[in-house]
Design an enzyme around this catalytic site. Sequence first.
Site, PDB file in Angstrom:
ATOM      1  N   HIS A 141       7.222  -4.925   7.204  1.00 51.22           N
ATOM      2  CA  HIS A 141       6.814  -3.683   6.539  1.00 51.22           C
ATOM      3  C   HIS A 141       6.183  -3.978   5.172  1.00 51.22           C
ATOM      4  O   HIS A 141       6.107  -3.101   4.316  1.00 51.22           O
ATOM      5  CB  HIS A 141       7.982  -2.715   6.350  1.00 51.22           C
ATOM      6  CG  HIS A 141       8.687  -2.350   7.612  1.00 51.22           C
ATOM      7  ND1 HIS A 141       8.261  -1.312   8.436  1.00 51.22           N
ATOM      8  CD2 HIS A 141       9.774  -2.887   8.218  1.00 51.22           C
ATOM      9  CE1 HIS A 141       9.074  -1.232   9.478  1.00 51.22           C
ATOM     10  NE2 HIS A 141       9.992  -2.177   9.376  1.00 51.22           N
ATOM     11  N   SER A 262     -18.395 -10.798  -8.550  1.00 50.77           N
ATOM     12  CA  SER A 262     -18.744  -9.412  -8.828  1.00 50.77           C
ATOM     13  C   SER A 262     -19.934  -9.363  -9.763  1.00 50.77           C
ATOM     14  O   SER A 262     -20.034 -10.176 -10.696  1.00 50.77           O
ATOM     15  CB  SER A 262     -17.545  -8.685  -9.466  1.00 50.77           C
ATOM     16  OG  SER A 262     -17.931  -7.433  -9.999  1.00 50.77           O
TER      17      SER A 262
END
Length: 441
Positions: A141, A262
């Site tokens: 999870h 970026s």
Amino acid sequence: MVQRYAREEMAKNWTQYARYKAWLDVELAVVKAWNKLGLIPDDDAKKILDNADFSVERIDEIEAITKHDLIAFTTSVSEFLGDESRWFHYGMTSSDTVDTAVALQMRDSLKIIIKDVKILMKSVKKRAKEHKYTLMVGRSHGIHGEPITFGLVLAIWYEELKRHLKNLKETYKVINVGQISGAMGNFAHAPIELEEIACKELGLTSAPVSNQVIQRDRYARLATSLALLASSIEKFAVQIRHMQRTEVYEAEEFFAKGQKGSSAMPHKRNPILTENITGLARTIRSFATPAMENVALWHERDISHSSNERFWLPDSFITTDFMLHRMNNVIANLTVMPQNMMKNLNLTGGLVFSQRVLLELPKAGVSREDAYKIVQRNAMKVWQKIQKGKAPVNKKGESLYLKYLLSDKELRSKLTQEQIKECFNYDYYTKNVDKIFKRVF
């Protein structure tokens, strides 16, 4: 075909020239078979085998008039021949040529995919052995569970690839099938022996029975095999993407000198390769749908399958080939950070050892329900500290969870201090790694 994702070794199998070359290979195999069966005279057969050729440009010109690509092809070939051209495509229907030729293209392309998988498996195996005992936290999870090793993660990937390799080899046999059965597949105009001889010449298996096409469940088997493979590769990519998250930072795609992450933020180091793989996997899976829908053709044939096969067949192979090579590059050059793995493993201050403590209490006569309460209530104290932004270790770096457990009177009435401390031993979780690796590798 998107050139950005096309490697030459695979892409060359799916050019227009390659398509017509495969058609010609099939036609010439049939000429040889008819010659062997005594229909085509030796001289005519030799002339066809020596001179038969085609022009892609000429085929396009003829097809513009005929609106039929196979007729355009046979017409182009006949222009390279003399009277012997009457034997070219004798007793055949278009799908005999096209489907048998596509089998050659699929076969040769699947060989490359199988080779790619083997290369990737070799890289995964190497990194698995390298990190056989590299401790990290196992998650369920997305939440910390118990200690594992990165080598075990990679061993799972290797075993999964083994299943795909087996499936691909079986799929190879399914699609390596040809037919020269004539219109409707009834062998009315050509004997069964013709098909057997021609297919043997081409290295194909004869379809035991066919109508006017090779049955598309074979193609669907191929599409779904590639889709399943792509899904597993995406699974590996997604885990690496998570591991590269700044908050996790346990592994990272190799960042080359001069590489930019970026246009706006110079500090960025993004998992662009594995993100690319995720996108490609989605595309490959999308090809499975038209392939399965092509199974239900009308009666002995229609051509509803033909148009989409011109897309999904080349693109599925080309994209899968590129994706496998990209993933191999990621695995082979992956930057692994064992120190950060250990840092994350200790992030919850020993909570990962809760099950170990839980399992010791029934040995001391405590019911599982009571044992769970004892272990959980002390774990919740640690979570409360974490929720308030406090470190789950004291100033000496000692585990708060261990401290709380040692201070629990009910627990101490059942387990000694030494027994509790022993539950925090990492070696307990790696004791069977060798046995697991022996089963996998």
